[in-house]
Design a protein around this motif. Structure first.
Motif: not given
Lengths: 825, 322
Positions: B87-90, B124-128, B109-113, B159-164
């Protein structure tokens, strides 16, 4: 000699002398005034015996004398038309029958348009207007039978009924509106009712009367074809009058009974058509069918079996009449048996016109609706046998209309005749005819109202559920509507979402060979379906690749079975097959035509072959095909939606261009259609000759000249189509020759569908083969065909056959006209 | 009824399927508005909506698919999540495009953060997470792991598939909505590390969800033929409000427009569907793409972008907010 009588004779003789010689108006007036005493209705009338003597012997003579004196000068002897009034009063107040006869006689004797003729015609109009015709008829009714003078009665009858014709002959262009049949016969009807009223009154008073003269008048008017005019007045009046009165009913029955036999059919037909319903008819006729043989023949045979022009309400009245009374019900059962026999007879099905078959079917259904189960049970075996025979013959027929008729009647009739058995159910689409027939089979309401005859029950029944669903629809819509009202702050109008279809998976093969493989071996049904859908487009895009596998592909498609339920499978397969045939015509046509006469194909497949050949030939011969080989241009039965949408935007653009462009002059369109050779030319033989060669060689499973006449009909149509599409090709002449021979061999085929095919084939020969070649190469065939066509046009029971024959004859005529200028004079 | 609309314009040139879209910089006006797209080939393109050209290309994921893009509210910084487990921070300020930081992920997986920016600096960041059914919560930019959300042993949601990540006005505690592989949507209380509520709204994996915190209503799309609308009540319990049937199965992304009037879904059937968010009345079916649509995004001014497997990004202007 009786002094009274001789005094009357003297007086009349003197008066006649005075009238014929005197030029003095006053003298003539007083003489006439004096004579009027004998007519009664003056202050001091003559003695009754004198009156009677005058009426019996001297009245006619006097009237003739009066007629002979009629001239402008004579009438001008006294001022203010006094003399004319007095003159007319003799005709209007004296005995009506004599006055009428003298008037008619004088009218017919007076030549040309003249003063006298017009005067008398006006007098006759006054005579009619004063209701004297009722007096004429009443006089005949009151006479005792033995006193009646048949010759006079006959003369009177002929003149009463034939008055419009006679007057039209005398007066020609000067004819008065009162004497037109449209006015006269209703008047006669009114007068007849008045006479009947008088008869009823005198019967009530205990006097004997006869209605036979009125019967004769009505009968003769009906024979003259004036049923609508006279019965249109009589029937409603009699319907009202007979409602409460037995005496009136008796008089009415007597009226119909006394109609002479030769007029019975005309009267009964008119009554059946005019009466508003079976109960009315029953009141008017009584048990006439039991008393009169002629009436029974007309009602139970002629109207049911020999004619078929009557409307459904008339048929309902007729059969309802038979059903109303228990004494007449055996006749109804008998009629049903005979109707079923006709319905089931294979010869009737083959030779009767379709309209008559419909008529008989209607009658059968109405009979079934009227009869109770117990009555049906008695003759059940007989009825079932006829029914089954009829159903079999009808389902075998190659005409769809006949098959449908068989299905509908069989469903209804089997449910009634054999209620305990499993219900018969055919698959046919509902249409106007089936709805009408099914409504007939429903039991009729008991009473007949005037409105009932006018409007059948069906539309009401059909409309009610519609209204309900409409209301339901409105109810369903309403919540959404109210919802969107709340959205008034953000009114988002939806876009058109009709394009939101289910997405087919992208498994469609990209190559023709892949398609072949997918169709033959694939167990993946989505891929199979996608291959079928993609095939037509692939074939058109890759003609070279298609040619390599054309016969294999045609074989696969021909033998393809619908393994899963694919929407539009038949159309897809057919379009693909047509595309293959059009891409590689020679090998595929050769293959298909050889398969048409091969064993082990179903009739369906054989007919598919014919359809494909015709459609492919159409595709090949389409002008401009080379320039735009678009896949959706093929003449398939269904077109993809994109193809249907294209013209609309084109129309929009054209319209926009037209609106925004100013033209100073409108010349002819610059670009015509580019000419291109008919591609069918080279391959027409491959399509045509193998097909036409084998029709008379029966196989074990396929016999064109036997049971498989449906395919034979299709074959004839297809050959005609191929012939038509081969216009302007070099093989057309030999094709035409072969086709005419084919037609000649089958021209007396019993099946109407086959004959239609043959007739259309003849037409296409006439259209496609050049006229000069026709006359040079096929003169004998043409002559024979012409004789046959004329015969068919006149005698064939099938409407379409007759029409096609007439069209072919017209083509022949045109051909002759075209050639005549070429021949040297 | 009006014919379906056409896209306002189409961006071509990503040269591979588009998997992530994000609008940024709309607040300063159209000329500063950018659209970021992440592609299957691992590139992130920055598009100018004025010139409709790519103005920069960021290559930081080693050719692996970029599945999530997000800018931080406090400055021109971009988060990109790739399938190279990074996960890059630009830093995009003043035309720079350099990776300033990166987080190593442990899920393939394909789960977006998802992020929740609380203060100016900390977010705060949520990721799989490492385990297949875990979700990891990180404190950024320090990258310290706050907690790991692991469902109870007997739940087995997959698996978690999407997060909010969300923080409602009523409660200061951050919540996390997560859609799982078994078709359920769970609401996590992050501080207590427990599931507040969980509903099974789909029978197939949840592919995307979005939440309208003002109306306390959310929507989720899955691989099946229906959208589910659910709501969150005062007791923090989720309730299914209804499902909306679609013509074709498969939704890869759902987004609610910032003004909460429209809902857009990205469909596997190549179509973008637009609904009226409050009534769920279908408004439009945008059939422009020729392959599955992977992502949709709304700009602050209402512009809608859709990225598809057919390598194109379509930009639409529908029902412009007044």
């Amino acid at each position: 000699m009786d002094p009274v009588l001789s005094s009357v004779r003297l007086t009349v003789r003197e008066a006649v002398h005075t009238l014929s010689s005197s030029e003095d108006g006053g003298c003539i007036f007083s003489t006439l005034e004096f004579l009027k005493r004998y007519l009664g209705e003056t202050e001091n009338p003559a003695l009754p015996a004198e009156q009677e003597e005058f009426a019996r012997l001297h009245f006619s003579a006097l009237l003739r004398c009066l007629v002979s004196k009629l001239s402008p000068d004579w009438l001008g002897l006294l001022p203010d038309g006094q003399l004319e009034e007095l003159w007319a009063s003799f005709f209007l107040e004296g005995p009506a029958d004599q006055a009428f006869l003298v008037l008619m006689e004088a009218l017919e004797d007076t030549p040309g348009p003249s003063f006298r003729l017009m005067k008398m015609a006006r007098l006759l109009a006054r005579f009619l207007k004063a209701g004297r015709m009722a007096a004429v008829m009443e006089g005949q009714c009151r006479q005792q039978a033995e006193l009646a003078f048949p010759l006079l009665q006959e003369a009177l009858l002929v003149r009463v009924v034939g008055l419009p014709d006679r007057l039209a002959n005398c007066l020609q262009h000067e004819n008065l509106a009162e004497f037109f049949p449209q006015r006269y016969y209703p008047l006669l009807g009114e007068e007849a009712v008045r006479v009947l009223q008088a008869v009823v009154d005198s019967l009530r008073g205990g006097l004997d009367c006869s209605v036979s003269f009125v019967s004769q008048v009505v009968g003769k008017a009906c024979v003259y074809g004036r049923q609508k005019e006279i019965l249109g007045v009589l029937v409603p009046r009699l319907t009202a009058l007979t409602r409460g009165s037995c005496l009136w009913q008796r008089v009415c029955w007597r009226l119909v009974e006394c109609v002479p036999d030769r007029a019975m059919e005309a009267v009964l037909t008119g009554l059946v058509e005019t009466a508003p319903g079976p109960h009315t008819l029953s009141r008017l006729l009584g048990n006439l069918v039991l008393k009169s043989k002629k009436a029974r023949f007309v009602m139970t045979q002629k109207l049911l079996f020999l004619q078929y022009r009557h409307s459904t309400p008339a048929l309902q009245s007729l059969l309802g009449y038979l059903a109303v009374d228990s004494q007449r019900r055996p006749l109804l059962v008998q009629a049903l048996k005979e109707l079923m026999e006709t319905w089931g007879s294979s010869s009737a099905i083959r030779h009767a016109p379709l309209d008559q078959q419909r008529y008989v079917s209607r009658a059968v259904l109405i009979c079934l609706a009227h009869l109770a189960d117990a009555e049906l049970q008695d003759s059940r075996d007989e009825l079932l046998a006829s029914l089954m025979a009829g159903v079999k013959c009808r389902l075998d027929s190659s005409l769809p209309a006949v098959r449908r008729l068989g299905m509908i009647v069989a469903e209804v009739a089997s449910a009634r005749i054999h209620p305990e058995g499993p219900p018969l159910k055919f698959q046919y689409e509902e249409d106007e005819l089936s709805c009408e027939l099914l409504a007939l089979a429903a039991p009729q309401p008991a009473a007949d109202s005037p409105s009932e005859a006018g409007s059948p029950v069906t539309p009401d029944a059909a409309e009610t559920p519609d209204k309900q669903t409409e209301e339901g629809g409105v109810l369903q819509v309403r919540p959404q509507g109210s919802d969107s009202e709340l959205d008034s702050d953000d009114e988002f109008v939806p876009y058109d979402m009709s394009g939101d279809q289910e997405l087919k998976s992208g498994k469609a093969p990209m190559y023709v060979r892949d398609c072949v493989e997918a169709l033959t071996t694939s167990e993946d049904w989505e891929r199979w379906e996608a291959a079928l859908r993609a095939l037509e487009g692939l074939v058109f895009r890759n003609p070279a690749a298609t040619r390599e596998v054309s016969v294999e592909l045609a074989q696969v498609l021909l033998l393809l079975e619908e393994k899963t339920s694919v929407a539009g499978f038949e159309g897809l397969r057919q379009r693909a097959l047509v595309a293959v045939t059009a891409t590689a015509p020679a090998p595929v046509a050769e293959y298909l035509t050889s398969q048409f006469y091969a064993v082990n194909y179903s009739l369906r497949q054989r007919m598919d072959i014919l359809d494909v050949l015709a459609l492919a030939a159409q595709e090949l011969s389409r002008p401009g095909r080379l320039g735009s080989t678009s896949p959706c241009g093929s003449p398939g039965p269904t077109c993809p939606p994109s193809c249907a949408r294209a013209p609309t935007w084109r129309a929009v653009v054209d319209e926009r261009i037209r609106r925004k462009t100013r033209r100073f002059s409108q010349g002819p369109p610059r670009k015509g259609l580019a000419g291109s050779p008919n591609e069918f030319n080279a391959v027409a033989g491959y399509f045509f000759f193998p097909l036409i060669q084998g029709f008379d060689r029966p196989l074990v499973t396929f016999d064109l000249l036997g049971d498989d006449q449906l395919v034979l009909g299709r074959l004839a149509h297809t050959l005609g189509a191929l012939m038509y599409l081969a216009v302007n090709t070099t093989v057309a002449v030999s094709m035409g020759k072969a086709l005419l021979e084919f037609v000649w061999a089958l021209r007396f085929h019993g099946d109407a569908y086959v004959r239609r095919g043959l007739l259309s084939a003849v037409s296409s020969v006439l259209l496609s083969v050049p006229a000069e070649r026709l006359l040079e190469d096929l003169p004998d065939e043409l002559l024979e065909a012409r004789a046959w066509l004329a015969d068919v046009a006149e005698k064939d029971p099938d409407d379409d056959c007759r029409m096609l024959a007439v069209k072919a004859l017209l083509l022949l005529e045109k051909l002759r006209d075209k050639l005549l200028p070429l021949t040297p004079p | 009824m009006a014919a379906p609309p056409d896209p306002q314009f189409v961006l071509r040139g990503t040269q591979s399927a588009v998997h992530a879209l994000h609008f940024c910089g709309g607040a300063q006006g159209r000329e500063h508005q950018r659209l970021l797209s992440g592609s299957l080939s691992g590139l992130v393109h920055i598009w100018s909506l004025q010139t409709r050209r790519a103005i920069a290309t960021l290559d930081g994921h080693g050719g692996q698919c970029v599945i999530w893009l997000q800018t931080l509210p406090q400055g021109p910084q971009l988060l990109s999540q790739g399938r190279d487990l990074k996960l890059c921070l630009w830093d995009l300020a003043e035309g720079r495009n350099a990776v300033v930081d990166s987080v190593d992920l442990e899920s393939v997986g394909f789960c977006r953060g998802s992020i929740l920016a609380r203060g100016q600096q900390r977010w705060m960041l949520a990721v799989p997470g490492r385990g297949s059914d875990e979700i990891q919560i990180l404190e950024m930019p320090s990258k310290t792991s706050v907690c790991t959300l692991k469902p109870e042993a007997d739940a087995k949601p997959g698996m978690p598939m999407c997060l909010e990540l969300r923080q409602t006005d009523s409660s200061p505690r951050p919540r996390l909505l997560a859609g799982y592989e078994d078709g359920s949507v769970a609401l996590w209380d992050v501080s207590e590390r427990k599931v507040c509520s969980r509903i099974a709204c789909h029978t197939e994996p949840v592919m995307g969800l979005d939440f309208d915190s003002q109306k306390a209503r959310g929507v989720s799309g899955s691989a099946e033929k229906a959208l589910a609308v659910w709501s969150l009540d005062e007791q923090q319990a989720l309730q299914v409000r209804g499902t909306h049937q679609l013509t074709n199965p498969g939704i890869s992304d759902v987004k609610i427009r910032p003004d909460r009037k429209l809902l857009a879904t990205a469909g596997w059937d190549h179509r973008v569907r637009v609904f009226h968010w409050r009534t769920m009345k279908p408004l439009a079916v945008l059939a422009f793409h020729s392959a599955a649509v992977h992502c949709v995004a709304f700009a602050a001014d209402g512009l809608l972008a859709a990225g598809s497997k057919d390598r194109r990004i379509s930009v639409w202007s529908l029902y412009p907010p007044s």
